[in-house]
Design an enzyme around this catalytic site. Structure first.
Site, PDB file in Angstrom:
ATOM      1  N   ASP A  52       0.815  -1.224   0.000  1.00 53.26           N
ATOM      2  CA  ASP A  52       0.000   0.000   0.000  1.00 53.26           C
ATOM      3  C   ASP A  52       0.845   1.268   0.000  1.00 53.26           C
ATOM      4  OD1 ASP A  52      -2.166  -1.677   0.220  1.00 53.26           O
ATOM      5  OD2 ASP A  52      -2.537  -1.256   2.337  1.00 53.26           O
ATOM      6  N   HIS A  53       1.952   1.220   0.763  1.00 52.14           N
ATOM      7  CA  HIS A  53       2.705   2.471   0.919  1.00 52.14           C
ATOM      8  C   HIS A  53       3.515   2.847  -0.311  1.00 52.14           C
ATOM      9  CE1 HIS A  53       1.096   3.146   4.754  1.00 52.14           C
ATOM     10  NE2 HIS A  53       1.484   1.968   5.184  1.00 52.14           N
ATOM     11  N   ARG A  65       2.146  12.502  -5.258  1.00 48.49           N
ATOM     12  CA  ARG A  65       2.451  13.360  -6.389  1.00 48.49           C
ATOM     13  C   ARG A  65       1.417  13.238  -7.515  1.00 48.49           C
ATOM     14  NH1 ARG A  65       7.035  15.815  -8.833  1.00 48.49           N
ATOM     15  NH2 ARG A  65       7.570  16.283  -6.690  1.00 48.49           N
ATOM     16  N   HIS A  70      -4.585  -3.204   0.143  1.00 56.42           N
ATOM     17  CA  HIS A  70      -5.846  -2.764   0.755  1.00 56.42           C
ATOM     18  C   HIS A  70      -6.452  -1.683  -0.134  1.00 56.42           C
ATOM     19  CE1 HIS A  70      -7.777  -1.091   4.747  1.00 56.42           C
ATOM     20  NE2 HIS A  70      -8.676  -1.290   3.804  1.00 56.42           N
ATOM     21  N   ARG A  77      -8.913   0.922  -0.151  1.00 62.14           N
ATOM     22  CA  ARG A  77      -9.746   1.621   0.831  1.00 62.14           C
ATOM     23  C   ARG A  77     -10.876   2.340   0.124  1.00 62.14           C
ATOM     24  NH1 ARG A  77      -6.828   2.219   6.054  1.00 62.14           N
ATOM     25  NH2 ARG A  77      -8.645   3.422   6.632  1.00 62.14           N
ATOM     26  N   HIS A  84      -4.646   5.179  -1.286  1.00 61.67           N
ATOM     27  CA  HIS A  84      -3.383   4.687  -1.849  1.00 61.67           C
ATOM     28  C   HIS A  84      -3.621   3.774  -3.059  1.00 61.67           C
ATOM     29  CE1 HIS A  84      -4.279   1.682   1.222  1.00 61.67           C
ATOM     30  NE2 HIS A  84      -3.762   2.370   2.218  1.00 61.67           N
ATOM     31  N   GLU A 119      -7.075  -6.937   1.030  1.00 60.68           N
ATOM     32  CA  GLU A 119      -7.634  -6.428   2.286  1.00 60.68           C
ATOM     33  C   GLU A 119      -8.774  -5.496   1.969  1.00 60.68           C
ATOM     34  OE1 GLU A 119      -5.271  -4.182   4.976  1.00 60.68           O
ATOM     35  OE2 GLU A 119      -3.762  -5.748   5.035  1.00 60.68           O
ATOM     36  N   THR A 162      -4.098   4.386   9.510  1.00 61.33           N
ATOM     37  CA  THR A 162      -3.998   3.002   9.042  1.00 61.33           C
ATOM     38  C   THR A 162      -5.035   2.213   9.821  1.00 61.33           C
ATOM     39  OG1 THR A 162      -2.524   1.096   8.815  1.00 61.33           O
ATOM     40  CG2 THR A 162      -2.120   2.519  10.710  1.00 61.33           C
ATOM     41  N   THR A 163      -5.161   0.911   9.522  1.00 62.13           N
ATOM     42  CA  THR A 163      -6.176   0.124  10.220  1.00 62.13           C
ATOM     43  C   THR A 163      -5.836   0.108  11.709  1.00 62.13           C
ATOM     44  OG1 THR A 163      -6.126  -1.230   8.250  1.00 62.13           O
ATOM     45  CG2 THR A 163      -7.411  -2.068  10.087  1.00 62.13           C
ATOM     46  N   HIS A 217       0.560  -6.222  11.369  1.00 63.61           N
ATOM     47  CA  HIS A 217       0.365  -4.819  11.721  1.00 63.61           C
ATOM     48  C   HIS A 217       1.439  -4.343  12.687  1.00 63.61           C
ATOM     49  CE1 HIS A 217      -1.456  -0.934  12.237  1.00 63.61           C
ATOM     50  NE2 HIS A 217      -2.238  -1.231  11.221  1.00 63.61           N
ATOM     51  N   GLY A 218       2.200  -3.375  12.230  1.00 65.24           N
ATOM     52  CA  GLY A 218       3.218  -2.765  13.081  1.00 65.24           C
ATOM     53  C   GLY A 218       4.460  -3.627  13.251  1.00 65.24           C
ATOM     54  N   GLY A 234       4.070  -4.390   5.951  1.00 65.38           N
ATOM     55  CA  GLY A 234       4.139  -3.362   4.928  1.00 65.38           C
ATOM     56  C   GLY A 234       5.056  -2.210   5.261  1.00 65.38           C
ATOM     57  N   HIS A 235       4.634  -1.381   6.197  1.00 62.91           N
ATOM     58  CA  HIS A 235       5.286  -0.097   6.406  1.00 62.91           C
ATOM     59  C   HIS A 235       6.781  -0.211   6.654  1.00 62.91           C
ATOM     60  CE1 HIS A 235       6.272   3.710   8.456  1.00 62.91           C
ATOM     61  NE2 HIS A 235       5.449   4.195   7.558  1.00 62.91           N
TER      62      HIS A 235
HETATM   63  N1  PXP Z   1      -2.405  -6.633   8.141  1.00 58.70           N
HETATM   64  C1  PXP Z   1      -3.504  -5.835   8.083  1.00 58.70           C
HETATM   65  C2  PXP Z   1      -4.840  -6.480   8.205  1.00 58.70           C
HETATM   66  C3  PXP Z   1      -3.397  -4.449   7.852  1.00 58.70           C
HETATM   67  O1  PXP Z   1      -4.499  -3.685   7.802  1.00 58.70           O
HETATM   68  C4  PXP Z   1      -2.118  -3.894   7.671  1.00 58.70           C
HETATM   69  C5  PXP Z   1      -1.977  -2.437   7.394  1.00 58.70           C
HETATM   70  O2  PXP Z   1      -2.541  -2.140   6.161  1.00 58.70           O
HETATM   71  C6  PXP Z   1      -1.004  -4.753   7.732  1.00 58.70           C
HETATM   72  C7  PXP Z   1      -1.173  -6.106   7.981  1.00 58.70           C
HETATM   73  C8  PXP Z   1       0.390  -4.243   7.542  1.00 58.70           C
HETATM   74  O3  PXP Z   1       0.681  -3.369   8.573  1.00 58.70           O
HETATM   75  P1  PXP Z   1       2.078  -2.561   8.548  1.00 58.70           P
HETATM   76  O4  PXP Z   1       2.019  -1.654   7.357  1.00 58.70           O
HETATM   77  O5  PXP Z   1       2.048  -1.853   9.853  1.00 58.70           O
HETATM   78  O6  PXP Z   1       3.158  -3.584   8.438  1.00 58.70           O
END
Ligand code: PXP
Length: 245
Positions: free
Chosen positions: A9-10, A18, A50, A52, A57, A77, A107-108, A197-198, A219-220
């Protein structure tokens, strides 16, 4: 050994910064589809994206292109809106991960409320079943949520690791224990277990202790690291870290 799903996503976030008005212009960069292909070459066994409701994004076109180009699997997602459900039904991803979506969040933020939202989840899941996609519910590691996910007939739960990732010291150890217990219960109830996540290069190793863990969606941190070491290396390093279990 758990596998790595890279959330791209990022990459699209950077492009939209941009090219929000013309994301499919010939100049638009970086391209999340190209990034997905590099992530696969580096060892990712899945690509997560994802779409949204506000399309901040990923764009619809990205999702269709990913479907066409990637060779591992697509984990789509999505929140529970009719608009996005229609995209999922057309794209036919291997996996769908249902997440809560609040327009104002960065974010979620929290897991799905499977207990309170059965009436919305059950019909959406029935429609997704018709295209043969596997369904994952993104939930906090709470007993009631895990039991509700099993009752709803989910294939997977993706345990929300955000509280663990944000905590430090004793609080982090407690969050890890919750995740371990949650994963154990999910396995007992016949659910398959993913987590995400995170997660980053510092906190992922401990998560490998979750019983039955099949996939980590990250992701991030990977996309951030790719700015300094390149995406191939960033993905490879995370794969190596997971392989050290
Ligand atoms: N899993 C889910 C369900 C998410 O919503 C996200 C964030 O979009 C991630 C994983 C990845 O999270 P992060 O970008 O913090 O690694």
């Amino acid at each position: 050994m758990p596998t790595l799903g890279v959330n791209i996503d990022h990459v699209a976030t950077l492009r939209q910064a941009r090219y929000r008005e013309q994301p499919d212009s010939h100049n638009a960069e970086p391209d999340p589809v190209a990034a997905a292909l590099v992530a696969e070459m580096a060892g990712a066994l899945g690509i997560t994206a994802h779409l949204r409701e506000d399309r901040r994004h990923m764009q619809d076109r990205d999702i269709f292109l990913l479907r066409e180009k990637i060779t591992t699997k697509l984990n789509f997602e999505m929140g529970l809106s009719e608009d996005i459900l229609r995209v999922a039904l057309a794209v036919r991803p291997e996996d769908v991960c249902l997440v809560p979506e609040n327009r104002l969040e960065v974010t979620t933020e929290g897991g799905l409320d499977c207990c309170g939202r059965r009436d919305v989840l059950a019909p959406a899941m029935a429609r997704l079943r018709e295209i043969g996609t596997r369904i994952s519910l993104f939930i906090d590691p709470e007993e009631s949520q895990i039991r509700a996910a099993a009752e709803l007939g989910a294939d997977f739960v993706e345990l929300h690791t955000g509280a663990y990732a944000n905590a430090t010291g004793v609080a982090r150890a407690k969050e890890l224990q919750k995740l371990i217990a949650g994963a154990g219960l999910a396995c007992e109830l016949g659910l398959r277990v993913n987590a995400g996540h995170g997660l980053n290069y510092e906190n992922t190793s401990a998560i490998l202790a979750l019983p039955g863990l099949e996939e980590l969606n990250i992701g991030h941190s990977i996309i951030s690291r790719s700015i300094t070491v390149g995406l191939h290396s960033a993905v490879r390093e995370m794969c190596d870290l997971i392989a050290k279990k």
